[in-house]
Structures are given as C-alpha cells and as structure tokens.
Design an enzyme around this catalytic site. Structure first.
Site, PDB file in Angstrom:
ATOM      1  N   HIS A 184       0.834  -1.205   0.000  1.00  0.00           N
ATOM      2  CA  HIS A 184       0.000   0.000   0.000  1.00  0.00           C
ATOM      3  C   HIS A 184       0.875   1.263   0.000  1.00  0.00           C
ATOM      4  CE1 HIS A 184      -3.664   2.353   1.184  1.00  0.00           C
ATOM      5  NE2 HIS A 184      -2.738   3.159   1.671  1.00  0.00           N
ATOM      6  N   GLU A 185       1.787   1.336   0.958  1.00  0.00           N
ATOM      7  CA  GLU A 185       2.643   2.527   1.043  1.00  0.00           C
ATOM      8  C   GLU A 185       3.566   2.614  -0.179  1.00  0.00           C
ATOM      9  OE1 GLU A 185       1.736   4.660   3.068  1.00  0.00           O
ATOM     10  OE2 GLU A 185       0.550   3.407   4.418  1.00  0.00           O
ATOM     11  N   HIS A 201       1.816   4.521  -2.831  1.00  0.00           N
ATOM     12  CA  HIS A 201       1.930   5.968  -2.607  1.00  0.00           C
ATOM     13  C   HIS A 201       3.317   6.456  -3.055  1.00  0.00           C
ATOM     14  CE1 HIS A 201      -1.761   6.833  -0.444  1.00  0.00           C
ATOM     15  NE2 HIS A 201      -1.533   5.937   0.477  1.00  0.00           N
ATOM     16  N   GLU A 220      -4.626   7.919  -2.848  1.00  0.00           N
ATOM     17  CA  GLU A 220      -5.149   6.674  -2.283  1.00  0.00           C
ATOM     18  C   GLU A 220      -5.474   5.666  -3.399  1.00  0.00           C
ATOM     19  OE1 GLU A 220      -4.655   6.608   0.798  1.00  0.00           O
ATOM     20  OE2 GLU A 220      -5.563   4.684   1.279  1.00  0.00           O
TER      21      GLU A 220
END
Ligand code: ZN
Length: 497
Positions: A262-263, A266, A292
């Site tokens: 997830h990170e 980003h 997001e």
C-alpha cells in the site's frame, strides 16, 4: 519586468519547498528513529519552520508576484504554479491570524486529549475539544466560501471538484450494491477460513519479503528507503527521496505485506513525478483521493489478486518457512480475501471499507452543516454502524473515538478514501484496455504497469486537478459502476454465489 518577477516568484517557491522538505524529514525522523526525549524540542522546531512557510505563502511579496504573473505567463508549469500559489494564499489569508494561531494550539492539545479519551473509552472528556474544532471548521468554511453546502468548502481541501452533490449521488448507489453483496456473502455456504493464516513470522523474514516486493513493484531504493514504524506511512521529501515505512506483526504477516505494498503505491507516485515540477508546489500527488487510488491499486487490484499469489506464493513460502508449506494456494487466497463486517475502519476488508467511510461522511456532513451536534455523535455513530454494517460497537473506543482525524480538525478528509477505491477501479479498468494486466501480474514483472501509471498519472503531479486527470485517462468523471463491477465479479467467484 515580468521576467524579474518570474525569477522572484520561483525563488519564493524554492524557499517554501526547501522548508517543507526540512519539516518532512523531521516528521519522518520523529515517527521512526528519534529519541523520546528529543520530541518536544523537535516539535518546537517544526512549529517555527511551519510558521516560516505560512509567512512565505501569505507574504506581500507573494501577493504581488501572483498579481503580476496571473494571466501573463505562457509556460504551463509556471501558470499552474501561480494558480496553486494563489489558492493557497487566498485560503490562508481569509482566516484571521489570531484565529489560525488559536486553532493550531487547539489541534495539538486535542490530539493528546483524544488519545487519552480513546485509551480510557471516555468520549465526554474529548467532547469539549471536538466541539471547538467543529466550531472552527464551520467558521473556516464560511470564510472560504461555498456554493451549496458548507461541507463543500472542507471537501475542497482534499478533493477539489468533489462536492456534497456529487457524493450524495454516488455513495448511496455504492452502498446499496455493497450491502446486497455483503448479504450474499454472509449467506454463502462456503466461507473462507482465516485461521489458516495463523503462524509465526520472524520480523527479519518479513522485512526481506517486503523489500523484495517493493523492488518488483519498481520502487527505487536509491531514491528511498524502508523503515519500521507504529503507524505506517510514505513520505515524499522530493522525487529522489521518497520513504516508505511499515509495521511487522510476527503473528500476522498481512499487516506488513499489504501495508508495505500500500505505502509502496503511494511512494511510486511521488518518485515518478516529472522532474520539471521540482521545487514547486506541484511536485506532489494531485489529491488525497488520487493518492489513495495508487496505494489501493497495488494493495487490492494487484496484491489481493489470485494471479499475484500464483506467482508469489512460492516466494512467500520461502520467507515463511514454518507456515503454509501444506496449505493449498486456493485456501490461502480465499482467506486473505475474507469479507466480514468489523468495527475498526483500518482493519476492514476491501468490500466493507467503503461502508465505514459512508458512516463518517454522513456524520461529518450533518455536523458541519449544523444539523447535529457533537454530543449526539456516539449515539448516531452506533446507529449508522448498525444500519450500514449490521453491527453495533460495544463502546466508543471501538466506535466514534477510533480515528485520529477529527482530533486534528480534519473534516472532509474521509471521503477521499472511498473515492480512492472508485478511482482505482476506474483506472484499473482503463489500464486493462491497454495491457494484459492479469498476465503481467501472473508473470510478476510489473514494469509495464509502472510505466503506464507514470505516463498517465504520476508524471503530472499537481498539474491536473483530480477529476481532470480522471477524465483525461478514462474519458469520464467519477463513475461508481467500476468498483461495483470489480467487487461483484471478484467476490462472486470467491464465495461462489
Ligand atoms: Zn494510503
């Protein structure tokens, strides 16, 4: 004359982004490595530097640069930078200085009161602080202005172009579809067994796997690093220094695996912004929602995809030597995609997550609009949870007190998370027209996906507003059908209904 002002303007932006980078680095340090005793001093330094940025953004010099350059520059980057600087100037200048100062003090105090209130399950101690925060936000929204709903002024801070009118059309449609889907899932005869995922996963092994996956995603370790923290985040100091943090739970590998990916999503965004935007306020993601969408794309559309594990399950097993050696891939895949209503937003599965957001959206909208008051929140929260997810929190700690956002006065932020899901589904469906995404995921060589994202999204930074970006890539505005289609197709297969 204009050229001289252009030069001055660029200098001001350079100064601003340098201070911001210093603040970002200190914030990263505080959340990863800094000694406890150093925190107070560091907070003060951050406060001083933030004040400096604030002054630069609202200086007379800045105003006069904006006035001279507005409508007088050809270069598209400079033009957008002037627009962005003006928006920031207006937003900041509209709030009286003394109110802004009081608000900043209130924010930092409220956060510690909230943390204690949550730990002690005591909403009443937090209530007066939250009342003041809401009051300030109602007032700020009036200063900033809006067309239809006061809450629009706050939404605009996170997702420009998205309004109550838009959300009131889209959210009920998604909610209806998700609730139906959830009911089918709960009635399905075969349920996944998440207990098969239990085991012991040494931290070092998890760290190695996390690093390996980030590399495969195309994350550039020469322009970043991976560290451990309590609340994972990614931070872009500049495109050549974008850092990822993660959390290792030795009992539950999902925290680190999906959290890192997830990170990483980003981080890829921030690493691939065009170099031409460096040292301008455009050198970052265009909105919370689009940001997001990038993290959720990698976390859900890639890493919770069956094809991903067809390729990576063997590799993963090598890093988890004591677990899963006998577990069939299919059982593993179904277990990591278990859908189950739960109280805590950040632990929710990809299907019920949006319902958590809608609970918060409805409450924030009514709160800022003045239709409800803070004292009513615990009761209304529980009612909405029952209504949307079919479960009722046993206490406020696992209910209305769970999220940090309101204690920082961040109203209007939550919808971005649900928008991120919708954008991700739209972008992914568009990507499938250009690439055989499934085959790429199965192969485990993601460079084509990374290139597609860079070309269509990342390089632009803040050059395009979120809905413009979406329109340019997909040819349409916000469309909730894609997330509904994606979830329906996926979960029909997993739960066999
Ligand atoms: Zn995120």
């Amino acid at each position: 004359m204009t050229q001289e002002i252009e030069h001055k303007f660029k200098e001001l932006l350079r100064e601003q982004s340098s201070y911001s980078e210093a603040i970002g680095l200190m914030a990263w340090d505080m959340r990863t490595k800094a000694p406890v005793k150093g925190m107070d001093n560091r907070s003060e330094v951050i406060g001083v530097l933030s004040q400096k940025v604030h002054e630069l953004q609202t200086s007379d010099e800045m105003r006069s640069c904006i006035d001279t350059l507005k409508g007088n520059v050809q270069d598209p980057i400079l033009k957008r930078a002037v627009e962005e600087a003006e928006e920031t100037y207006e937003k900041t200048a509209k709030i009286p200085t003394h109110e802004y100062r009081e608000y900043v003090t209130l924010q930092s105090k409220a956060e510690s009161v909230w943390a204690k209130a949550k730990a002690e399950n005591d909403f009443e101690s937090f209530q007066p602080y939250l009342e003041k925060l809401v009051e300030y936000n109602r007032r700020f929204a009036e200063y900033w202005g809006y067309e239809n709903h006061r809450y629009d002024a706050l939404l605009n801070n996170y997702e420009p172009g998205v309004t109550v009118e838009v959300l009131d059309q889209v959210f009920p449609k998604v909610r209806k579809a998700l609730t139906e889907l959830l009911s089918n899932i709960q009635q399905a005869p075969i349920q996944p067994d998440p207990s098969v995922l239990e085991g012991h996963f040494p931290k070092e092994k998890q760290a190695q796997f996390s690093e390996e996956i980030l590399k495969r995603m195309g994350y550039d370790f020469e322009a970043g690093r991976l560290d451990e923290t309590i609340h994972p985040f990614a931070i872009g100091l500049n495109r050549n220094d974008v850092r990822v943090t993660t959390k290792y739970d030795e009992q539950d590998f999902r925290t680190a695996v999906f959290g890192t990916i997830h990170e990483g999503g980003h981080a890829l965004y921030e690493q691939n912004i065009s170099e031409e935007l460096s040292f301008t306020p455009l050198a970052t993601g265009t909105s919370m929602g689009i940001h997001e969408s990038q993290s959720l794309f990698w976390e859900n559309f890639i890493a919770r995809n069956e094809a991903f594990w067809e390729n990576h399950y063997q590799l993963f097993k090598a890093y988890a030597p004591d677990s899963f050696q006998e577990l069939p891939l299919d059982d593993f895949y179904r277990a990591i995609n278990e859908v189950k209503p739960s109280f805590i937003r950040i632990e929710a599965d990809e299907l019920t997550y949006c319902l958590h957001i809608m609970v918060r959206y409805e409450l924030e909208k009514a709160l800022i609009g003045g239709e409800i008051e803070v004292k009513d929140l615990p009761r209304l929260w529980n009612e909405k949870m029952k209504d949307y997810l079919g479960i009722e929190p046993r206490n406020d700690a696992e209910g209305v007190l769970q999220d940090i956002h309101w204690s920082g006065g961040d109203f209007g932020y939550f919808p971005s998370y649900a928008l991120g899901y919708m954008y991700a589904a739209q972008l992914s469906s568009r990507m499938e027209q250009d690439l055989d995404v499934e085959a790429i995921i199965r192969k485990g060589d993601f460079h084509q996906i990374k290139e597609w994202l860079t070309e269509n999204i990342h390089q632009y930074g803040k050059m395009k507003k979120p809905l413009q970006l979406l329109m340019d890539v997909t040819g349409e505005g916000l469309n909730p059908d894609k997330i509904i289609e994606y979830l329906t197709e996926k979960y029909k297969k997993i739960y066999q209904f």
